[in-house]
Design an enzyme around this catalytic site. Sequence first.
Site, PDB file in Angstrom:
ATOM      1  N   LYS A   1      65.492  34.041  76.418  1.00 29.67           N
ATOM      2  CA  LYS A   1      66.007  35.396  77.073  1.00 29.67           C
ATOM      3  C   LYS A   1      66.815  35.925  76.228  1.00 29.67           C
ATOM      4  O   LYS A   1      67.759  35.322  75.971  1.00 29.67           O
ATOM      5  CB  LYS A   1      66.769  34.673  78.722  1.00 29.67           C
ATOM      6  CG  LYS A   1      66.951  35.792  79.284  1.00 29.67           C
ATOM      7  CD  LYS A   1      67.693  35.646  80.718  1.00 29.67           C
ATOM      8  CE  LYS A   1      68.527  36.553  81.370  1.00 29.67           C
ATOM      9  NZ  LYS A   1      69.272  36.130  82.562  1.00 29.67           N
TER      10      LYS A   1
ATOM     11  N   ASP B   1      73.728  42.225  80.503  1.00 32.08           N
ATOM     12  CA  ASP B   1      73.179  42.032  82.003  1.00 32.08           C
ATOM     13  C   ASP B   1      73.963  42.914  82.939  1.00 32.08           C
ATOM     14  O   ASP B   1      75.168  42.121  83.439  1.00 32.08           O
ATOM     15  CB  ASP B   1      72.691  40.770  82.434  1.00 32.08           C
ATOM     16  CG  ASP B   1      72.227  40.607  83.885  1.00 32.08           C
ATOM     17  OD1 ASP B   1      71.572  41.687  84.433  1.00 32.08           O
ATOM     18  OD2 ASP B   1      71.803  39.515  84.421  1.00 32.08           O
TER      19      ASP B   1
ATOM     20  N   LYS C   1      76.069  44.178  89.147  1.00 27.64           N
ATOM     21  CA  LYS C   1      76.939  43.193  89.548  1.00 27.64           C
ATOM     22  C   LYS C   1      78.504  43.441  89.896  1.00 27.64           C
ATOM     23  O   LYS C   1      78.914  44.547  89.607  1.00 27.64           O
ATOM     24  CB  LYS C   1      76.982  42.099  88.106  1.00 27.64           C
ATOM     25  CG  LYS C   1      75.958  41.353  87.883  1.00 27.64           C
ATOM     26  CD  LYS C   1      76.055  40.584  86.496  1.00 27.64           C
ATOM     27  CE  LYS C   1      74.748  39.929  85.913  1.00 27.64           C
ATOM     28  NZ  LYS C   1      74.508  38.820  87.065  1.00 27.64           N
TER      29      LYS C   1
ATOM     30  N   ASP D   1      74.042  36.961  77.804  1.00 25.45           N
ATOM     31  CA  ASP D   1      73.012  36.451  78.645  1.00 25.45           C
ATOM     32  C   ASP D   1      71.779  36.631  77.588  1.00 25.45           C
ATOM     33  O   ASP D   1      70.525  36.520  78.084  1.00 25.45           O
ATOM     34  CB  ASP D   1      72.877  37.805  79.470  1.00 25.45           C
ATOM     35  CG  ASP D   1      71.898  37.221  80.637  1.00 25.45           C
ATOM     36  OD1 ASP D   1      71.830  36.162  81.225  1.00 25.45           O
ATOM     37  OD2 ASP D   1      71.359  37.990  81.701  1.00 25.45           O
TER      38      ASP D   1
ATOM     39  N   ASP E   1      68.863  42.114  89.460  1.00 27.03           N
ATOM     40  CA  ASP E   1      69.521  41.517  88.826  1.00 27.03           C
ATOM     41  C   ASP E   1      68.880  39.930  88.294  1.00 27.03           C
ATOM     42  O   ASP E   1      69.386  39.279  87.574  1.00 27.03           O
ATOM     43  CB  ASP E   1      70.896  41.165  89.349  1.00 27.03           C
ATOM     44  CG  ASP E   1      71.982  40.546  88.590  1.00 27.03           C
ATOM     45  OD1 ASP E   1      71.758  40.541  87.406  1.00 27.03           O
ATOM     46  OD2 ASP E   1      72.906  40.163  89.263  1.00 27.03           O
TER      47      ASP E   1
ATOM     48  N   GLU F   1      66.553  39.701  86.472  1.00 25.64           N
ATOM     49  CA  GLU F   1      65.725  40.319  85.381  1.00 25.64           C
ATOM     50  C   GLU F   1      65.245  39.362  84.508  1.00 25.64           C
ATOM     51  O   GLU F   1      64.094  39.411  83.687  1.00 25.64           O
ATOM     52  CB  GLU F   1      66.371  41.342  84.695  1.00 25.64           C
ATOM     53  CG  GLU F   1      67.218  40.919  83.632  1.00 25.64           C
ATOM     54  CD  GLU F   1      68.583  39.780  83.948  1.00 25.64           C
ATOM     55  OE1 GLU F   1      68.754  39.808  85.247  1.00 25.64           O
ATOM     56  OE2 GLU F   1      69.008  39.297  83.113  1.00 25.64           O
TER      57      GLU F   1
ATOM     58  N   ARG G   1      63.873  36.302  84.360  1.00 27.05           N
ATOM     59  CA  ARG G   1      62.431  35.598  84.791  1.00 27.05           C
ATOM     60  C   ARG G   1      61.318  36.791  84.575  1.00 27.05           C
ATOM     61  O   ARG G   1      60.228  36.231  84.038  1.00 27.05           O
ATOM     62  CB  ARG G   1      62.322  35.078  86.218  1.00 27.05           C
ATOM     63  CG  ARG G   1      62.625  36.357  87.536  1.00 27.05           C
ATOM     64  CD  ARG G   1      63.186  35.585  88.750  1.00 27.05           C
ATOM     65  NE  ARG G   1      64.543  35.122  88.829  1.00 27.05           N
ATOM     66  CZ  ARG G   1      64.941  34.508  89.639  1.00 27.05           C
ATOM     67  NH1 ARG G   1      64.415  34.356  91.151  1.00 27.05           N
ATOM     68  NH2 ARG G   1      66.147  34.195  89.564  1.00 27.05           N
TER      69      ARG G   1
END
Length: 495
Positions: A262, A267, A274, A285, A344, A346, A348
């Site tokens: 990833k 993020d 967030k 991230d 959020d 994201e 996956r």
Amino acid sequence: MRVSVKVGQLGQARDGVVVYAALEGEQRPDRLLPPYAARDRAFVQLVKGSGFRGAANETVLLPKGRGWALVVGLGKMKDLSLEQARQFAGTAARTARARGFRHLVLPVLRERAFGQASTVAQALTEGAWLSLYRYDQLKQVPKHEKNKRLDAMTLLIERSRDLGEAKRGAEKAEAVVEAVRLARDLINGPSNIVTPTYLANHARALAKELKLKCTVTPFAQLKRLGFGGIVGVAQGSPHPAQFIVLEYHPSRAKATFALCGKGITFDSGGISIKPSAKMEQMKYDMSGAAAVLGAMKAAATLKLPVRVVGIIAATENMPSGTAQKPGDVLKTLSGKTVEVLNTDAEGRLVLADCLHYAKRYKPDCVVDLATLTGACVVALGAEAIGLMTKNERLAARLNHAGQATYERVWRLPLWDEYGPAMKSDIADLRNVTNTGEAGTITAAKFLEEFTEGLKAWAHLDIAGTAWSEKDKPYVPKGAVGIGVRLLVKLMENWR
Ligand code: BES
Ligand code: ZN
Ligand code: ZN
């Protein structure tokens, strides 16, 4: 830093600071390692008189002969482990540097708990070298600080017949350390510098240096090719997403690994933004991507006899007028559709495309690494990587690699009863549950939907382990570089 391995005894080292190890709570208070060190009665008295107890990572600097001795505690004999050796070396190196020494002389301790000479030498070198890491390329370092620099480390072994093994261990460590440092630099790098394009350029540079194959597919093409998961996440950012595939393919490969990372360079949460507290940390991230790059670098440098394909989705997750919105439905590369109920979640979405893409390599083993869920931080904290797989053999291998490297994994179930929570009314899947229960597991169940046909797949959630809030003996505060050593060990042990 220069690392050399020599045969000799500590007392004979001529320059630099010489490190002695001490055990805690010994019947004989003169218990110094290696054993010959204890013959120097006056020195032993001096150590004792200083109030030093030998607790793990306790230190005392004392004059010895015409130079200096740094005594470092190993803790209790019954707790000795290879990890303690790593920490011992890390503590020694960092203390020596802080005290202004340039050269460190470290004994290769031959205790049974540490294993073979090559293993100990590797652990000591890794511990010492990794502890010295700092991310200071973006600030002005005062001259007196800059001058505090360890240039050389000498590992001393007692028996000449261990020399070859110890040298091999130290050499291996060098390759591993370079790989972990690369990962740490990329993770610590702020998101305005470490953009998706920056990661792609770095992958290209790595490919050039190590003769790997590298293909980068930028945003516009991803759209055409149907990488709907990555595109959905990327469409809110002015920085174009980059889909990076790196391949290391030695001629006599025993197995094919696909490593998926990833690579969210920042993020923000997207439209499901967030809270601002600690949002700056979300530059990490992309730690999964960094681990994949690091592991590939090490694999190629060490010439491991396995084929490794690194698959990285690099993009930001940003809110904007073009960003995806809660309720949007996207079509992933596999053809499965996803209702994005929370922008959020994201990671996956991008990993779904990576995992599906991995199938074309017919890998023997697929491991994905991702800072995927806050729930994993809650469940396991900073000490364990969340491991989810249905493959018992792979779970055992990862567990073993985790014990050996101390990048420990802890398994969570991937039972099918967790699956329905990810079903949507209007699409094949939803990207979040509506209960918030079992957040780490349900995220993995979502990923599992894209692994059909893969031989052996494991998901590693590194959300809690990728970033350290405090200084540890060989992990300075900030990026850990977690996963690099674990993956290298996994591939090294494959047979
Ligand atoms: N990158 C975060 C996960 C994360 C949280 C990593 C804290 C490191 C520290 C991920 O993209 C995320 O935001 N996940 C959501 C999922 C939720 C909306 C189902 C989370 O964990 O809150
Ligand atoms: Zn997120
Ligand atoms: Zn994320």
